[in-house]
Design a protein around this motif. Structure first.
Motif: not given
Ligand SMILES: Cc1cc2nc3c(=O)[nH]c(=O)nc-3n(C[C@H](O)[C@H](O)[C@H](O)COP(=O)(O)O)c2cc1C
Length: 249
Positions: A180-195
């Motif tokens: 949940e903490a990772v989910q709301i992290a910021p990312s460039a152009i909001n891509l949220q490239p995490w897995e």
């Protein structure tokens, strides 16, 4: 030089973790941080150092920020920034830079300040900095007194199902908190490239290799959410993931 697991003292860890839900990309500022806050941020910027990455505080003219990219408004009223510099030859320096930059944003949020990562919408030539020969600027971070104190209501984020492999309900509670903490992290152009994935012996936090800065930001949030003892491992993103810890008990 410290390691990620020792980057935060217990009080700071708690303060920064609590700042995660209230951080947002602030693009309208009404002033620079107070002298006391600027001094606190300077102290944090010096303390937040990992191999190959560092933060430098700087004053700028507000016209350093440029126009609208993908609908994001131009940043206005901001005259103070942190510059995120990395020595690209140092292993994992981009991941380290993401961790430090986000720790800085959360420290500023905890002080009631606004922040915004800005990797694209600024005039790079306007930054005259004493960098070392092997250093490059990965991003700047706008910081200042926000026009509005509260974050926008709705955050556009991928569901946990999309960024976590497998059934997250079967994960230990601590790792659900991490996700949940990772989910709301910021990312460039909001891509949220995490897995994220929990295997028999590892909790993996991965992203495409070109998004190591975003990965570092997610690692910062994950680290702040983790309570059990652990050690981070960083890989090359090819034969192995970019980041993982041994499975938590
Ligand atoms: C590495 C990075 C680079 C970014 N670059 C820009 C930028 O150039 N201009 C901008 O307006 N926002 C930029 N952002 C902010 C993102 O658009 C923002 O974090 C994302 O849309 C999520 O919104 P939130 O931060 O309000 O949660 C950047 C964010 C990150 C993490």
């Amino acid at each position: 030089m410290t390691t990620l697991e020792k980057l935060f003292n217990p009080a700071q860890r708690q303060r920064l973790y609590q700042a995660i839900p209230t951080r947002y990309s602030c693009r309208s500022y009404v002033g620079a941080p107070s002298t006391a806050d600027w001094a606190s941020l300077g102290y944090a910027a010096e303390r937040f150092a990992l191999p190959g990455a560092r933060l430098l505080l700087h004053t700028v003219s507000p016209d350093i920020f440029t126009g609208i990219v993908l609908g994001y408004g131009k940043i206005t009223g901001c005259t103070t920034i942190a510059v995120l510099a990395a020595s690209i030859a140092t292993p994992h320096s981009r991941i380290h830079a993401g961790i430090l930059g986000e720790a800085f944003c959360l420290e500023a949020t905890a002080l009631g300040l606004g922040t915004c990562w800005v990797a694209g919408t600024y005039k790079k030539k306007q930054l005259a900095l004493p960098l070392q020969a092997d250093e490059t600027v990965l991003s700047i971070i706008a910081v200042g007194v926000p026009e509005k104190a509260t974050p926008p209501d709705a955050r556009k984020r991928k569901s946990l199902d999309r960024i976590c492999k497998g059934d997250i309900l079967l994960w230990p509670q601590e790792l659900r908190r991490v996700a949940e903490a990772v989910q709301i992290a910021p990312s460039a152009i909001n891509l949220q490239p995490w897995e994220m994935e929990l295997t028999a012996d590892r909790f993996i936090l991965n992203a495409p290799e070109r998004q190591q800065l975003d990965l570092g930001i997610a690692v910062c949030h994950a680290e702040l959410a983790m309570e059990s003892p652990h050690v981070w491992h960083f890989g090359d993103g090819k034969r192995e993931p970019l980041a993982w810890v041994r499975a938590l008990p």
